[in-house]
Write a protein that holds these residues in place. Structure first.
Motif, PDB file in Angstrom:
ATOM      1  N   LEU A   1      41.915  39.917  63.129  1.00 14.24           N
ATOM      2  CA  LEU A   1      42.643  38.664  62.938  1.00 14.24           C
ATOM      3  C   LEU A   1      41.684  37.502  62.717  1.00 14.24           C
ATOM      4  CD1 LEU A   1      45.423  39.085  65.654  1.00 14.24           C
ATOM      5  CD2 LEU A   1      45.743  39.138  63.176  1.00 14.24           C
ATOM      6  N   GLU A   2      40.592  37.493  63.459  1.00 11.80           N
ATOM      7  CA  GLU A   2      39.608  36.418  63.301  1.00 11.80           C
ATOM      8  C   GLU A   2      38.923  36.475  61.935  1.00 11.80           C
ATOM      9  OE1 GLU A   2      37.108  36.922  66.709  1.00 11.80           O
ATOM     10  OE2 GLU A   2      38.279  35.494  67.920  1.00 11.80           O
ATOM     11  N   GLU A   3      38.887  37.663  61.350  1.00 18.27           N
ATOM     12  CA  GLU A   3      38.339  37.799  60.003  1.00 18.27           C
ATOM     13  C   GLU A   3      39.319  37.328  58.939  1.00 18.27           C
ATOM     14  OE1 GLU A   3      37.222  41.848  59.510  1.00 18.27           O
ATOM     15  OE2 GLU A   3      35.714  41.810  61.123  1.00 18.27           O
ATOM     16  N   GLY A   4      40.563  37.031  59.370  1.00 14.10           N
ATOM     17  CA  GLY A   4      41.561  36.549  58.422  1.00 14.10           C
ATOM     18  C   GLY A   4      42.470  37.622  57.863  1.00 14.10           C
ATOM     19  N   VAL A   5      42.442  38.819  58.449  1.00 18.02           N
ATOM     20  CA  VAL A   5      43.325  39.883  57.976  1.00 18.02           C
ATOM     21  C   VAL A   5      44.765  39.527  58.344  1.00 18.02           C
ATOM     22  CG1 VAL A   5      43.896  42.325  58.138  1.00 18.02           C
ATOM     23  CG2 VAL A   5      41.497  41.592  58.262  1.00 18.02           C
ATOM     24  N   PRO A   6      45.700  39.497  57.391  1.00 17.99           N
ATOM     25  CA  PRO A   6      47.102  39.165  57.704  1.00 17.99           C
ATOM     26  C   PRO A   6      47.735  40.224  58.604  1.00 17.99           C
ATOM     27  CG  PRO A   6      46.667  38.991  55.344  1.00 17.99           C
ATOM     28  CD  PRO A   6      45.482  39.682  55.948  1.00 17.99           C
ATOM     29  N   LEU A   7      48.712  39.793  59.387  1.00 20.64           N
ATOM     30  CA  LEU A   7      49.395  40.724  60.281  1.00 20.64           C
ATOM     31  C   LEU A   7      49.981  41.898  59.522  1.00 20.64           C
ATOM     32  CD1 LEU A   7      51.301  38.337  62.721  1.00 20.64           C
ATOM     33  CD2 LEU A   7      49.447  39.893  63.305  1.00 20.64           C
ATOM     34  N   THR A   8      50.540  41.639  58.345  1.00 22.32           N
ATOM     35  CA  THR A   8      51.183  42.699  57.585  1.00 22.32           C
ATOM     36  C   THR A   8      50.206  43.772  57.131  1.00 22.32           C
ATOM     37  OG1 THR A   8      50.951  41.307  55.613  1.00 22.32           O
ATOM     38  CG2 THR A   8      53.067  41.246  56.765  1.00 22.32           C
TER      39      THR A   8
ATOM     40  N   GLU B   1      46.402  52.710  61.473  1.00 20.12           N
ATOM     41  CA  GLU B   1      45.223  53.422  60.990  1.00 20.12           C
ATOM     42  C   GLU B   1      44.003  52.503  60.917  1.00 20.12           C
ATOM     43  OE1 GLU B   1      43.848  56.183  57.178  1.00 20.12           O
ATOM     44  OE2 GLU B   1      45.819  55.220  57.218  1.00 20.12           O
ATOM     45  N   ARG B   2      44.209  51.277  60.429  1.00 21.97           N
ATOM     46  CA  ARG B   2      43.078  50.350  60.315  1.00 21.97           C
ATOM     47  C   ARG B   2      42.582  49.913  61.686  1.00 21.97           C
ATOM     48  NH1 ARG B   2      42.794  45.197  56.150  1.00 21.97           N
ATOM     49  NH2 ARG B   2      40.581  44.724  56.466  1.00 21.97           N
ATOM     50  N   ILE B   3      43.523  49.667  62.602  1.00 18.76           N
ATOM     51  CA  ILE B   3      43.150  49.275  63.961  1.00 18.76           C
ATOM     52  C   ILE B   3      42.363  50.399  64.630  1.00 18.76           C
ATOM     53  CG2 ILE B   3      44.036  48.691  66.246  1.00 18.76           C
ATOM     54  CD1 ILE B   3      46.440  47.387  64.772  1.00 18.76           C
ATOM     55  N   ALA B   4      42.855  51.630  64.489  1.00 18.46           N
ATOM     56  CA  ALA B   4      42.185  52.774  65.116  1.00 18.46           C
ATOM     57  C   ALA B   4      40.780  52.955  64.563  1.00 18.46           C
ATOM     58  CB  ALA B   4      43.014  54.037  64.894  1.00 18.46           C
ATOM     59  N   ARG B   5      40.651  52.818  63.248  1.00 18.20           N
ATOM     60  CA  ARG B   5      39.334  52.987  62.628  1.00 18.20           C
ATOM     61  C   ARG B   5      38.355  51.923  63.122  1.00 18.20           C
ATOM     62  NH1 ARG B   5      41.055  53.070  57.876  1.00 18.20           N
ATOM     63  NH2 ARG B   5      40.643  50.913  57.229  1.00 18.20           N
TER      64      ARG B   5
ATOM     65  N   LYS C   1      53.003  49.044  66.248  1.00 20.70           N
ATOM     66  CA  LYS C   1      52.092  47.906  66.275  1.00 20.70           C
ATOM     67  C   LYS C   1      52.767  46.635  66.777  1.00 20.70           C
ATOM     68  CE  LYS C   1      52.465  46.493  61.390  1.00 20.70           C
ATOM     69  NZ  LYS C   1      51.668  46.279  60.147  1.00 20.70           N
ATOM     70  N   GLU C   2      54.107  46.530  66.664  1.00 23.29           N
ATOM     71  CA  GLU C   2      54.775  45.348  67.205  1.00 23.29           C
ATOM     72  C   GLU C   2      54.550  45.239  68.707  1.00 23.29           C
ATOM     73  OE1 GLU C   2      56.339  47.516  65.231  1.00 23.29           O
ATOM     74  OE2 GLU C   2      56.597  46.337  63.381  1.00 23.29           O
ATOM     75  N   GLU C   3      54.735  46.367  69.413  1.00 21.42           N
ATOM     76  CA  GLU C   3      54.537  46.363  70.861  1.00 21.42           C
ATOM     77  C   GLU C   3      53.068  46.103  71.213  1.00 21.42           C
ATOM     78  OE1 GLU C   3      58.209  48.541  69.870  1.00 21.42           O
ATOM     79  OE2 GLU C   3      56.148  48.669  69.135  1.00 21.42           O
TER      80      GLU C   3
ATOM     81  N   PHE D   1      50.619  32.894  65.287  1.00 25.21           N
ATOM     82  CA  PHE D   1      51.948  32.333  65.489  1.00 25.21           C
ATOM     83  C   PHE D   1      52.550  31.811  64.190  1.00 25.21           C
ATOM     84  CE2 PHE D   1      50.648  32.243  69.976  1.00 25.21           C
ATOM     85  CZ  PHE D   1      51.783  32.793  70.539  1.00 25.21           C
ATOM     86  N   SER D   2      51.722  31.328  63.295  1.00 26.37           N
ATOM     87  CA  SER D   2      52.250  30.858  62.021  1.00 26.37           C
ATOM     88  C   SER D   2      52.740  32.022  61.162  1.00 26.37           C
ATOM     89  CB  SER D   2      51.177  30.068  61.269  1.00 26.37           C
ATOM     90  OG  SER D   2      50.093  30.910  60.909  1.00 26.37           O
ATOM     91  N   GLN D   3      52.166  33.204  61.351  1.00 24.70           N
ATOM     92  CA  GLN D   3      52.573  34.375  60.576  1.00 24.70           C
ATOM     93  C   GLN D   3      53.753  35.118  61.201  1.00 24.70           C
ATOM     94  OE1 GLN D   3      49.475  37.036  58.886  1.00 24.70           O
ATOM     95  NE2 GLN D   3      48.026  35.725  59.982  1.00 24.70           N
ATOM     96  N   MET D   4      53.935  35.005  62.515  1.00 22.77           N
ATOM     97  CA  MET D   4      54.953  35.796  63.184  1.00 22.77           C
ATOM     98  C   MET D   4      56.354  35.518  62.657  1.00 22.77           C
ATOM     99  SD  MET D   4      54.361  36.761  67.127  1.00 22.77           S
ATOM    100  CE  MET D   4      54.418  35.124  67.777  1.00 22.77           C
ATOM    101  N   HIS D   5      56.607  34.280  62.218  1.00 20.06           N
ATOM    102  CA  HIS D   5      57.928  33.951  61.687  1.00 20.06           C
ATOM    103  C   HIS D   5      58.223  34.757  60.422  1.00 20.06           C
ATOM    104  CE1 HIS D   5      58.571  30.567  64.432  1.00 20.06           C
ATOM    105  NE2 HIS D   5      57.284  30.318  64.286  1.00 20.06           N
ATOM    106  N   LEU D   6      57.191  35.240  59.756  1.00 14.68           N
ATOM    107  CA  LEU D   6      57.381  36.029  58.541  1.00 14.68           C
ATOM    108  C   LEU D   6      57.474  37.525  58.856  1.00 14.68           C
ATOM    109  CD1 LEU D   6      54.696  34.214  56.346  1.00 14.68           C
ATOM    110  CD2 LEU D   6      57.146  33.709  56.505  1.00 14.68           C
ATOM    111  N   TYR D   7      57.403  37.860  60.118  1.00 18.68           N
ATOM    112  CA  TYR D   7      57.386  39.249  60.545  1.00 18.68           C
ATOM    113  C   TYR D   7      58.513  39.420  61.571  1.00 18.68           C
ATOM    114  CZ  TYR D   7      54.857  43.664  61.295  1.00 18.68           C
ATOM    115  OH  TYR D   7      54.485  44.979  61.345  1.00 18.68           O
ATOM    116  N   PRO D   8      59.768  39.591  61.132  1.00 15.48           N
ATOM    117  CA  PRO D   8      60.936  39.545  62.031  1.00 15.48           C
ATOM    118  C   PRO D   8      60.844  40.479  63.229  1.00 15.48           C
ATOM    119  CG  PRO D   8      61.642  39.542  59.746  1.00 15.48           C
ATOM    120  CD  PRO D   8      60.168  39.798  59.728  1.00 15.48           C
TER     121      PRO D   8
END
Length: 239
Positions: A69-76, A81-85, A101-103, A152-159
């Motif tokens: 997230l700090e690198e700027g990777v969007p939540l979507t 797989e990427r998190i695990a790697r 991943k939501e939980e 938080f600004s992205q969460m509204h786009l991720y119902p």
């Protein structure tokens, strides 16, 4: 096999594993009767010693998400797989702890926020001040963290994530304030001819205004006390 097992990530295991979703389990030291059967004796009851091995894996997973997230990777784009790697664990290691991943995101966000306060119930005013002060501190933390602001600004786009966050983090805090207001009504400190949820909103509203709608508004020390005292002045029981 996962990082804590000293192995390499499982490249193809994308299914939730049934083991230890509710927390780390104790590996038996002796043989068990068979698959699905409980172990007996000292092997089953042996206490854990030192730091549970799963804590290291969970921290690695959290660190991986924060780093991405700090690198700027969007939540979507944050797939399991990427998190695990990035964390150096297998996908099954993540699925054993979170259904999806939501939980995982919600638990991570909860860990980054101030803990919910313990309201003693001794004084309605003090309980409400404690709750609002936590919201003030949370607002300050969000302002100082570019990563939190971005999430938080992205969460509204991720119902699905927004709904999970509302249910698991926001709603329990809302109930804290609502319970405090109801105690005040029962004790005669707050007029009881108004809807309790409406009254609770009167207390919480100014903090939400300054942390969400007007994110640059002052959040000075003493704000919680000023809000609670001003609102309670107008909510005193009528003679």
């Amino acid at each position: 096999m996962s990082l804590q097992d000293g192995g390499t990530p499982e490249p193809h295991d994308d299914r939730p594993a049934p083991a230890d979703r509710g927390g780390p389990s104790v590996a038996p030291t002796g043989p068990c009767p068979g698959p699905g059967a409980p172990c007996s004796g000292a092997a089953a009851d042996a206490p854990r010693r030192g730091r549970p091995r799963s804590e290291a894996a969970e921290q690695a997973i959290f660190d991986a998400v924060v780093g991405l997230l700090e690198e700027g990777v969007p939540l979507t784009e944050l797939s399991i797989e990427r998190i695990a790697r990035t964390a150096g664990v297998g996908k099954a290691t993540i699925y054993r702890r979170w259904p999806g991943k939501e939980e995982l995101f919600v638990e991570l966000l909860r860990s980054l926020e101030p803990p919910d306060p313990v309201l003693t119930g001794a004084s309605v005013r003090d309980d409400l001040v404690t709750l609002l002060e936590m919201l003030r501190q949370r607002g300050l933390a969000k302002r100082s963290s570019a990563m939190l602001h971005n999430v938080f600004s992205q969460m509204h786009l991720y119902p699905k994530l927004w709904e999970a966050y509302q249910s698991n983090v926001v709603e329990p805090r809302r109930r804290l304030g609502l319970d405090a207001v109801r105690r005040g009504m029962e004790r005669g400190e707050i007029r009881d001819d108004l809807d309790a949820e409406f009254v609770s909103d009167l207390f919480i509203g100014p903090l939400l205004l300054r942390t969400v709608i007007r994110p640059g508004a002052p959040l000075d020390p003493g704000l919680a006390e000023r809000v609670v005292d001003a609102v309670m002045e107008g909510l005193r029981p009528r003679a």
